[in-house]
Write a protein that holds these residues in place. Structure first.
Motif, PDB file in Angstrom:
ATOM      1  N   LEU A 149      12.776 -10.732  94.282  1.00  0.00           N
ATOM      2  CA  LEU A 149      13.121 -11.382  93.028  1.00  0.00           C
ATOM      3  C   LEU A 149      12.047 -11.098  91.979  1.00  0.00           C
ATOM      4  CD1 LEU A 149      15.007 -13.220  91.427  1.00  0.00           C
ATOM      5  CD2 LEU A 149      13.803 -15.176  92.421  1.00  0.00           C
ATOM      6  N   GLY A 150      10.775 -11.141  92.384  1.00  0.00           N
ATOM      7  CA  GLY A 150       9.675 -10.869  91.462  1.00  0.00           C
ATOM      8  C   GLY A 150       9.746  -9.471  90.869  1.00  0.00           C
ATOM      9  N   ALA A 151      10.049  -8.489  91.692  1.00  0.00           N
ATOM     10  CA  ALA A 151      10.154  -7.112  91.203  1.00  0.00           C
ATOM     11  C   ALA A 151      11.321  -6.969  90.232  1.00  0.00           C
ATOM     12  CB  ALA A 151      10.315  -6.155  92.376  1.00  0.00           C
ATOM     13  N   LEU A 152      12.421  -7.619  90.531  1.00  0.00           N
ATOM     14  CA  LEU A 152      13.575  -7.562  89.641  1.00  0.00           C
ATOM     15  C   LEU A 152      13.270  -8.220  88.298  1.00  0.00           C
ATOM     16  CD1 LEU A 152      16.571  -6.837  89.200  1.00  0.00           C
ATOM     17  CD2 LEU A 152      17.091  -9.141  89.997  1.00  0.00           C
ATOM     18  N   VAL A 153      12.687  -9.410  88.336  1.00  0.00           N
ATOM     19  CA  VAL A 153      12.355 -10.116  87.088  1.00  0.00           C
ATOM     20  C   VAL A 153      11.401  -9.264  86.244  1.00  0.00           C
ATOM     21  CG1 VAL A 153      11.211 -12.139  86.101  1.00  0.00           C
ATOM     22  CG2 VAL A 153      12.809 -12.423  88.003  1.00  0.00           C
TER      23      VAL A 153
ATOM     24  N   VAL B  69      20.281  -2.063  93.250  1.00  0.00           N
ATOM     25  CA  VAL B  69      18.850  -2.173  93.520  1.00  0.00           C
ATOM     26  C   VAL B  69      18.570  -1.638  94.913  1.00  0.00           C
ATOM     27  CG1 VAL B  69      18.504  -4.158  91.986  1.00  0.00           C
ATOM     28  CG2 VAL B  69      19.025  -4.546  94.380  1.00  0.00           C
ATOM     29  N   VAL B  70      17.357  -1.243  95.132  1.00  0.00           N
ATOM     30  CA  VAL B  70      16.934  -0.718  96.429  1.00  0.00           C
ATOM     31  C   VAL B  70      16.824  -1.869  97.430  1.00  0.00           C
ATOM     32  CG1 VAL B  70      15.059   0.486  97.626  1.00  0.00           C
ATOM     33  CG2 VAL B  70      15.681   1.147  95.293  1.00  0.00           C
ATOM     34  N   ALA B  71      17.269  -1.649  98.648  1.00  0.00           N
ATOM     35  CA  ALA B  71      17.128  -2.656  99.704  1.00  0.00           C
ATOM     36  C   ALA B  71      15.663  -3.049  99.813  1.00  0.00           C
ATOM     37  CB  ALA B  71      17.637  -2.108 101.031  1.00  0.00           C
TER      38      ALA B  71
END
Length: 66
Positions: free
Chosen positions: A18-22, A12-14
């Motif tokens: 968590l919201g973006a990943l979910v 994943v990009v630095a």
């Protein structure tokens, strides 16, 4: 950076939250829980919770049935 999502290693990009990943995993508007390094994170904190290299994330979606 590298994180573990439900036991699967992902890049994943630095600065990813968590919201973006979910959001990449499910579009379910409710019934979703997320834990970061074995600690449940309230939904209201997902967008302000930045992920770090080596973090372990578990995302669970509730299903109905029996």
């Amino acid at each position: 950076m590298t994180v573990s999502v439900n036991g699967e290693i992902r890049e994943v990009v630095a600065g990813t939250t968590l919201g973006a990943l979910v959001a990449t995993l499910t579009r379910a508007p409710s019934g979703v829980a997320a834990a970061l390094n074995e600690t449940v994170v309230p939904r209201g904190q997902w967008d302000s919770t930045a992920l770090g290299d080596g973090d372990r994330i578990e995302v669970l979606t509730a299903v109905q049935g029996g």
